[in-house]
Design a protein around this motif. Sequence first.
Motif, PDB file in Angstrom:
ATOM      1  N   GLN A   1       0.856  -1.119  -0.042  1.00  0.00           N
ATOM      2  CA  GLN A   1      -0.127  -0.232  -0.126  1.00  0.00           C
ATOM      3  C   GLN A   1       0.715   1.343   0.118  1.00  0.00           C
ATOM      4  O   GLN A   1       1.768   1.420   0.730  1.00  0.00           O
ATOM      5  CB  GLN A   1      -0.980  -0.223   1.147  1.00  0.00           C
ATOM      6  N   VAL A   2       0.539   2.201  -0.863  1.00  0.00           N
ATOM      7  CA  VAL A   2       1.335   3.276  -0.938  1.00  0.00           C
ATOM      8  C   VAL A   2       0.781   4.579   0.008  1.00  0.00           C
ATOM      9  O   VAL A   2      -0.485   4.540   0.146  1.00  0.00           O
ATOM     10  CB  VAL A   2       1.337   3.968  -2.501  1.00  0.00           C
ATOM     11  N   GLN A   3       1.683   5.173   0.617  1.00  0.00           N
ATOM     12  CA  GLN A   3       1.455   5.981   1.503  1.00  0.00           C
ATOM     13  C   GLN A   3       2.294   7.350   1.230  1.00  0.00           C
ATOM     14  O   GLN A   3       3.277   7.300   1.276  1.00  0.00           O
ATOM     15  CB  GLN A   3       1.429   5.639   3.238  1.00  0.00           C
ATOM     16  N   LEU A   4       1.580   8.623   1.334  1.00  0.00           N
ATOM     17  CA  LEU A   4       2.452   9.793   1.255  1.00  0.00           C
ATOM     18  C   LEU A   4       2.056  10.653   2.470  1.00  0.00           C
ATOM     19  O   LEU A   4       0.903  10.857   2.743  1.00  0.00           O
ATOM     20  CB  LEU A   4       1.701  10.414   0.011  1.00  0.00           C
ATOM     21  N   VAL A   5       3.159  11.391   2.848  1.00  0.00           N
ATOM     22  CA  VAL A   5       3.140  12.081   4.028  1.00  0.00           C
ATOM     23  C   VAL A   5       3.714  13.299   3.860  1.00  0.00           C
ATOM     24  O   VAL A   5       5.093  13.344   3.696  1.00  0.00           O
ATOM     25  CB  VAL A   5       3.664  11.471   5.345  1.00  0.00           C
ATOM     26  N   GLU A   6       3.041  14.727   4.040  1.00  0.00           N
ATOM     27  CA  GLU A   6       3.582  15.818   3.401  1.00  0.00           C
ATOM     28  C   GLU A   6       4.162  16.520   4.769  1.00  0.00           C
ATOM     29  O   GLU A   6       3.281  16.293   5.842  1.00  0.00           O
ATOM     30  CB  GLU A   6       2.598  16.718   2.791  1.00  0.00           C
ATOM     31  N   SER A   7       4.799  17.521   4.777  1.00  0.00           N
ATOM     32  CA  SER A   7       5.353  18.245   5.737  1.00  0.00           C
ATOM     33  C   SER A   7       5.782  19.440   5.422  1.00  0.00           C
ATOM     34  O   SER A   7       6.170  19.530   4.086  1.00  0.00           O
ATOM     35  CB  SER A   7       6.246  17.542   6.897  1.00  0.00           C
ATOM     36  N   GLY A   8       6.223  20.419   6.124  1.00  0.00           N
ATOM     37  CA  GLY A   8       6.959  21.545   5.993  1.00  0.00           C
ATOM     38  C   GLY A   8       5.984  22.875   5.584  1.00  0.00           C
ATOM     39  O   GLY A   8       6.441  23.894   5.431  1.00  0.00           O
ATOM     40  N   GLY A   9       4.914  22.954   5.600  1.00  0.00           N
ATOM     41  CA  GLY A   9       3.733  24.116   5.577  1.00  0.00           C
ATOM     42  C   GLY A   9       3.805  24.826   6.739  1.00  0.00           C
ATOM     43  O   GLY A   9       4.617  24.539   7.661  1.00  0.00           O
ATOM     44  N   GLY A  10       3.318  26.025   6.517  1.00  0.00           N
ATOM     45  CA  GLY A  10       3.331  27.123   7.479  1.00  0.00           C
ATOM     46  C   GLY A  10       2.959  28.463   7.195  1.00  0.00           C
ATOM     47  O   GLY A  10       2.255  28.495   6.055  1.00  0.00           O
ATOM     48  N   SER A  11       2.995  29.387   7.951  1.00  0.00           N
ATOM     49  CA  SER A  11       2.588  30.602   7.625  1.00  0.00           C
ATOM     50  C   SER A  11       3.845  31.842   7.333  1.00  0.00           C
ATOM     51  O   SER A  11       4.852  31.459   8.087  1.00  0.00           O
ATOM     52  CB  SER A  11       1.950  31.410   8.793  1.00  0.00           C
ATOM     53  N   VAL A  12       3.847  32.394   6.264  1.00  0.00           N
ATOM     54  CA  VAL A  12       4.994  33.358   5.754  1.00  0.00           C
ATOM     55  C   VAL A  12       4.365  34.493   5.483  1.00  0.00           C
ATOM     56  O   VAL A  12       3.375  34.735   5.047  1.00  0.00           O
ATOM     57  CB  VAL A  12       5.897  32.603   4.678  1.00  0.00           C
ATOM     58  N   GLN A  13       5.288  35.556   5.204  1.00  0.00           N
ATOM     59  CA  GLN A  13       4.908  36.828   4.701  1.00  0.00           C
ATOM     60  C   GLN A  13       5.170  36.804   3.248  1.00  0.00           C
ATOM     61  O   GLN A  13       6.156  35.900   2.793  1.00  0.00           O
ATOM     62  CB  GLN A  13       5.594  37.962   5.412  1.00  0.00           C
ATOM     63  N   ARG A  19       9.636  25.171   2.135  1.00  0.00           N
ATOM     64  CA  ARG A  19      10.056  23.878   1.420  1.00  0.00           C
ATOM     65  C   ARG A  19       9.059  22.864   1.893  1.00  0.00           C
ATOM     66  O   ARG A  19       9.197  22.627   3.236  1.00  0.00           O
ATOM     67  CB  ARG A  19      11.568  23.576   1.753  1.00  0.00           C
ATOM     68  N   LEU A  20       8.390  22.366   0.977  1.00  0.00           N
ATOM     69  CA  LEU A  20       7.697  21.118   1.310  1.00  0.00           C
ATOM     70  C   LEU A  20       8.285  20.153   1.104  1.00  0.00           C
ATOM     71  O   LEU A  20       9.295  19.987   0.035  1.00  0.00           O
ATOM     72  CB  LEU A  20       5.992  21.240   0.590  1.00  0.00           C
ATOM     73  N   SER A  21       7.825  18.658   1.875  1.00  0.00           N
ATOM     74  CA  SER A  21       8.405  17.714   1.506  1.00  0.00           C
ATOM     75  C   SER A  21       7.285  16.620   1.701  1.00  0.00           C
ATOM     76  O   SER A  21       6.327  16.608   2.197  1.00  0.00           O
ATOM     77  CB  SER A  21       9.471  17.089   2.617  1.00  0.00           C
ATOM     78  N   CYS A  22       7.450  15.483   0.732  1.00  0.00           N
ATOM     79  CA  CYS A  22       6.427  14.333   0.742  1.00  0.00           C
ATOM     80  C   CYS A  22       7.248  13.230   1.106  1.00  0.00           C
ATOM     81  O   CYS A  22       8.135  12.872   0.011  1.00  0.00           O
ATOM     82  CB  CYS A  22       5.787  14.495  -0.558  1.00  0.00           C
ATOM     83  N   ALA A  23       6.959  12.318   2.001  1.00  0.00           N
ATOM     84  CA  ALA A  23       7.639  11.051   2.187  1.00  0.00           C
ATOM     85  C   ALA A  23       6.922   9.996   1.379  1.00  0.00           C
ATOM     86  O   ALA A  23       5.727   9.963   2.000  1.00  0.00           O
ATOM     87  CB  ALA A  23       8.121  10.626   3.480  1.00  0.00           C
TER      88      ALA A  23
END
Length: 125
Positions: A1-13, A19-23
């Motif tokens: 089973q394929v699983q994708l996990v994103e990280s790196g979002g946030g708030s900026v001006q 930089r977003l990542s997807c494992a």
Amino acid sequence: QVQLVESGGGSVQAGGSLRLSCAAFGLTYSRVRMTWFRQAPGKEREGVASIYTDGGNTVYADSVKGRFTISQDSAKNTLHLQMNSLKPEDTAMYYCATTFLLGIRWYDPSKYNYWGQGTQVTVSS
């Protein structure tokens, strides 16, 4: 089973960078398309950038060309999206997705088999 996990979002001006990542877990094919999509409230999900896992066919939406860069770390099965010169209109939930289909319109979300849970990007003016 394929699983994708994103990280790196946030708030900026505006003008800032994220930089977003997807494992990716469980990807066994040597060449699949991996794509970043985004969806703002009240809008359709749109393709942002895409790449084949063998490094080929990198494409971008016109709205992000010259500002965003998609890349991958094959050894770590991780997809990245470097976002520079961010604008308020980049505010959205960002998703990574993958498909085993080839020869598709990369920006068509209906062609993708697997999706991550999303990571929020908020850009303030």
